[in-house]
Design an enzyme around this catalytic site. Structure first.
Site, mmCIF file in Angstrom:
data_model
loop_
_atom_site.group_PDB
_atom_site.id
_atom_site.type_symbol
_atom_site.label_atom_id
_atom_site.label_comp_id
_atom_site.label_asym_id
_atom_site.label_seq_id
_atom_site.Cartn_x
_atom_site.Cartn_y
_atom_site.Cartn_z
ATOM 1 N N ASP A 98 0.830 -1.148 -0.041
ATOM 2 C CA ASP A 98 -0.107 0.076 0.120
ATOM 3 C C ASP A 98 0.612 1.321 0.090
ATOM 4 O OD1 ASP A 98 -2.196 1.583 0.644
ATOM 5 O OD2 ASP A 98 -1.432 1.789 2.597
ATOM 6 N N ASP A 158 -0.045 5.061 0.956
ATOM 7 C CA ASP A 158 -0.272 6.069 2.156
ATOM 8 C C ASP A 158 -0.245 5.209 3.354
ATOM 9 O OD1 ASP A 158 -0.746 8.413 0.567
ATOM 10 O OD2 ASP A 158 -2.326 7.637 -0.207
#
Length: 209
Positions: A12, A14
């Protein structure tokens, strides 16, 4: 699956590879004021999820066109807000470890391509494969993004480790059939304090902090 059986790592963006949580929260807070919704309610569900799905939950009466406009506004608020955006602690180390081990890797994000490139650039990270919300038809918690990344890397999802810091992303990873490494106290196949720990798990020869 043991970590030694891994054939790829999917990150991922953020809050996982990039420290952008404050920027995300500032954007949603401003957006909430503009659209007359409670920012606390928005922030409780927004992290890790596509902007449009959050907008739909907060403003369910909007038609499809208005929802897209509202989601685009939220992303617009983030494009130029790079205050505090940098590589997450241990990100440089774990990516160097992955490269040394010869493991393919990718970034899978709920951001659009423009925002992903801006944030990854600020963090000094250039992924060989990047899957954004624009590359898929359904965002997290749907597994499509992680399945797409595995396909592009030509690795069966069951041999992929997904590194996430949001429950919505972990749900997507599990649905894809991947193994999970969870940050921020969340529950995954592996629980991580930070990415330094992941580097040492991937390669025990890595020195401890």
């Amino acid at each position: 699956m043991e970590l030694r059986d891994l054939r790829a790592v999917l990150f991922d963006m953020d809050g996982t590879l990039v420290t952008s949580d404050e920027s995300v929260e500032r954007a949603w807070t401003t957006w909430s004021a503009e659209y007359g919704v409670n920012p606390a309610d928005v922030l409780a569900i927004a992290h890790g999820a596509p902007a449009e799905s959050t907008v739909e939950k907060m403003l369910p009466r909007l038609d499809e066109t208005s929802r897209a406009v509202a989601a685009a506004r939220q992303l617009e608020l983030q494009y130029d807000d790079l205050a505090g955006v940098a590589a997450a602690p241990g990100a440089t180390e774990v990516l160097a470890t992955i490269e040394r081990l010869g493991l393919p890797w990718a970034v899978v994000t709920s951001a659009d391509h423009r925002l992903a490139k801006v944030r990854l650039g600020a963090a000094g990270i250039d992924p060989p494969v990047l899957v954004t919300i624009e590359d898929i038809s359904r965002g997290k918690p749907d597994p499509e993004g992680y399945l797409r990344a595995a396909e592009l890397l030509e690795v069966d999802p069951q041999y992929c480790l997904v590194v996430e810091d949001a429950e919505v992303g972990l749900q997507a990873a599990r649905a894809a059939g991947a193994q999970t490494a969870a940050l921020k106290g969340l529950d995954g196949d592996v629980r991580l304090v930070d990415l330094h720990q992941l580097a040492r798990l991937l390669d025990p020869r890595e020195p401890s902090e």
